[in-house]
Each structure stands twice: as C-alpha cells, then as structure tokens.
Design an enzyme around this catalytic site. Structure first.
Site, mmCIF file in Angstrom:
data_model
loop_
_atom_site.group_PDB
_atom_site.id
_atom_site.type_symbol
_atom_site.label_atom_id
_atom_site.label_comp_id
_atom_site.label_asym_id
_atom_site.label_seq_id
_atom_site.Cartn_x
_atom_site.Cartn_y
_atom_site.Cartn_z
ATOM 1 N N TYR A 1 -2.981 12.448 2.375
ATOM 2 C CA TYR A 1 -3.434 11.560 3.442
ATOM 3 C C TYR A 1 -2.850 11.983 4.792
ATOM 4 O O TYR A 1 -3.536 11.927 5.825
ATOM 5 C CB TYR A 1 -3.030 10.126 3.138
ATOM 6 C CG TYR A 1 -3.832 9.471 2.052
ATOM 7 C CD1 TYR A 1 -5.105 8.964 2.303
ATOM 8 C CD2 TYR A 1 -3.317 9.344 0.759
ATOM 9 C CE1 TYR A 1 -5.851 8.345 1.306
ATOM 10 C CE2 TYR A 1 -4.055 8.723 -0.242
ATOM 11 C CZ TYR A 1 -5.320 8.228 0.038
ATOM 12 O OH TYR A 1 -6.057 7.612 -0.949
ATOM 13 N N ASP B 1 0.855 -1.186 0.000
ATOM 14 C CA ASP B 1 0.000 0.000 0.000
ATOM 15 C C ASP B 1 0.886 1.230 0.000
ATOM 16 O O ASP B 1 1.971 1.221 0.601
ATOM 17 C CB ASP B 1 -0.911 0.009 1.232
ATOM 18 C CG ASP B 1 -2.009 1.054 1.119
ATOM 19 O OD1 ASP B 1 -1.789 2.194 1.582
ATOM 20 O OD2 ASP B 1 -3.077 0.751 0.574
#
Length: 381
Positions: free
Chosen positions: A154, A77
C-alpha cells in the site's frame, strides 16, 4: 490478569484441550451488520470511526451481542501504521484506501521512521483499553497489525493494486530500498503490537494479506524474515499469562513449514488448502486457524452448516489446536443469519466430535494384540 471466563480461544492457540472448537471471524465487525452501518453513519466516515475509541469499542462489541463468538477483535485498520508515518491515508467511496504521498522517491524512503504508538496511534491504544473494560473478561481481545510486506504494498503503490507493478519494480531493481521500508515498518509493527498488549490485547495477529502474491524466493526474502523479526520481539507474557501470536499469509499454503518456524503460536489458513493436510504438515508445531471459504456464507444456512462441519471433520476428531475462522474477511454482502448458522454448527459439531474422540478406544498396541495387557518391560520373561 486472569484468563477470560471463556478462554477457549487462548487454550486452542496454545494447543491446550477445549470442549469445543472456538470461532471468531476476520472482519466480524463490518458492513454486513445493519447496526455497524448505523454506527458508521453516525461517525461520519470509516476513518473517523477508527479514530473514535468509544465508537470503535461499540462496533467491536456488536457481533458479540448477536453471535456466540469466542473472541473479540479490535476494530481498526492495518493502514493506521503507515498513516502515522505521514503518508496521508484517506478513503474514496468505491475505491478503498489511498495514500496522498506514496513512497516512490529514495529520499522519502531514507527519511522514513517508525512512529511512537503512544503518541501517533494513541486513539488505537485508548480503544484497546476501552474494549477490554467493556468485555469485562468475558472473551479474549485480539489485537492486530499488517505485515511489513503487505503494508509496503500500500505504501509504495499508493492504493490497492492488481499487478503490484511499483513495488515489484522496486523489489527487483532496488531491493535495498524495499528492505529499508520493510525494516522500518517491522520496527513500527513490533512497537504497535506490544503497545496493544500493554493496553490489554490477549492475543495478536499479523495479517500478511499480499504475501501470497510473491514468488517463493521473494516471499522468503521480503515477507517471512520481517514477520519472524516481529514475532521474536513480541511480549510473550503479560501478568502471568501467555500472549499467543497468529501469522496469516493469504495464499501461503505452500510455505506452512517456513511460517511455523517463525516462532508464532498459530498459523492462519486461507481456503485453498485442506486443513487436515495442513495439520499433518505442521500441527505438531503450531495451532491452526481457519479456513472456510467466505463465499460459503452466500449459500443457504443449511449449506453453511454442512460446509462448517466439513472443516471441523477435516481437522480431526481431536480438535486440540484448532480455531475456526474464515479463510479471509467476511463479505459485506453476507446475510447476518448465515453467521448464526455457522457459529452454531461449529460449536455443536465440534462438541460431538470431541465427545466421540473421548469415547473412542485407543487402537491396540502390538503387544496388546498378542495378549499382553501392556507392553512387556525389558528383562521380562
């Protein structure tokens, strides 16, 4: 290190001739595959799956067992890097990734440091090594990381966002703080990708998923320069073989010329730009990867094959420098059989197109049209 027995991806990324257009898919190991869902269930959670090298290897190989794909991509990820920076990554069902400690305070941003990938991200390095061994040099392994700006989205927002209000407030009111985050993150990504290369990744990709949310001026200040910095720092050759790099900015079709100037070997394209037009603009500088709309895979297999052929035709009969991919990640709702239709159509149609290109005579030069077998040399009568 020798090239894999199927090295068409590497040759395409380096703009070398291939017999057919190579294909791999962003997020090709994922929830659309029942075998992936079973492995994830055994792992207990997505994060536990990412952090278990043996299981990460297992799911990386699953799509290659089903489909005639030309590359494997590391299962991981993009948020492993900010997690290693201490932001506390976790996943909530139905809500996606979140951080316990988003970067909102100046002191936290000043204290940010790039993690050592061999220490804090050792599980990723172990997965890369294990996947390379399991592939047994059959197809190339692609490593990847998020771009500094996408990771910063993020890190500052603390989760996915529809309006990016926290990071854009910082961008316009305290650009110095955002540049600090981007600089540290660029160093972290550079070390991370180079560690993946050291462990066996044969190509690497930078995912700038949210760069397209920026204005043109902001993109050229807050995203592009940091990707250029990463590309410049990458290991370019390992054991006598080139290690190509791919830069993908979703929504970046307006800035292809600028992306090509980063020094990358290939540009990933989303589905909002015609790949033939992209080739006319930058195909003399870089290879192109893309760019089928992932939504096409919800249609019938026949329609999937037809749309795939359209992309191949748009690129051109000479497929040199083309890697077929989706314009973004494959959806979890994709019927697995449609991927078979896609892969088969790309390979079959590109082989025919390449054969036609080889059998089509080159257009006559002006001198040949006048009757000369070749252009007369200087000084000829």
């Amino acid at each position: 290190m020798t090239r894999p027995s199927n090295d068409s991806l590497l040759r395409a990324l380096l703009r070398e001739p291939t017999d057919q257009t190579p294909i791999w898919l962003m997020r090709q190991a994922g929830r659309y595959l029942p075998e992936y869902c079973e492995t994830r269930r055994r792992a207990g959670s997505f994060l536990q799956l990412c952090r278990n090298p043996a299981l990460a290897c297992e799911v990386t190989l699953q799509p290659l067992a089903r489909y005639d794909l030309d590359a494997a991509i590391l299962f991981s990820d993009i948020l492993t890097v900010p997690d290693a920076m201490g932001l506390g990554l976790y996943f909530t069902d139905g809500e996606g990734p979140r951080f316990e400690r988003p970067l909102r305070e100046e002191w936290a941003i000043r204290d940010l440091s790039a993690p050592d990938p061999w220490d804090h991200l050792r599980y990723v390095m172990d997965a890369v090594s294990e996947i390379r061994r399991a592939l047994n040099n059959s197809v190339p392994l692609i490593g990847f990381a998020g771009s500094p700006y996408t990771l910063a989205c993020y890190m500052v927002e603390g989760a996915s966002s529809s309006d990016y209000r926290h990071i854009k407030r910082m961008l316009y009111e305290r650009p110095d703080l955002l540049h600090r985050i981007l600089s540290v993150t660029a160093d972290a990504v550079s070390r991370y990708l180079n560690a993946q290369i050291d462990c066996g990744a044969q190509a690497v990709m930078i995912f700038d998923s949210w760069g397209g949310s920026l204005s043109a001026a902001a993109y050229h200040e807050f995203s592009l320069p940091y990707m250029r910095r990463i590309v410049a720092s990458l290991i370019r050759e390992r054991d006598g073989e080139r290690v190509p790099s791919i830069v993908f900015t979703k929504g970046g079709g307006l800035w292809l010329e600028s992306i090509a100037e980063t020094g990358c070997d290939a540009i990933g394209l989303d589905w909002t730009i015609d790949i033939g037009e992209a080739r006319r603009r930058v195909g003399h500088l870089v290879a192109l990867q893309g760019n089928l709309d992932p939504g096409v895979l919800f249609a019938s297999p026949g329609r999937v094959a037809a749309e795939a052929r359209t992309v191949v035709d748009s690129y051109g009969f000479d497929n040199t420098g083309h890697v077929f991919n989706l314009g973004h990640g494959i959806s979890q709702f994709t019927p697995p059989e449609n991927v078979t239709a896609l892969v088969d159509a790309v390979h079959e149609h590109s082989r025919k197109s390449q054969k036609n290109a080889l059998n089509t005579p080159a257009p006559l030069t002006y001198s040949q049209k006048l009757g000369y077998p070749f252009a007369p040399t200087r000084g000829s009568d």
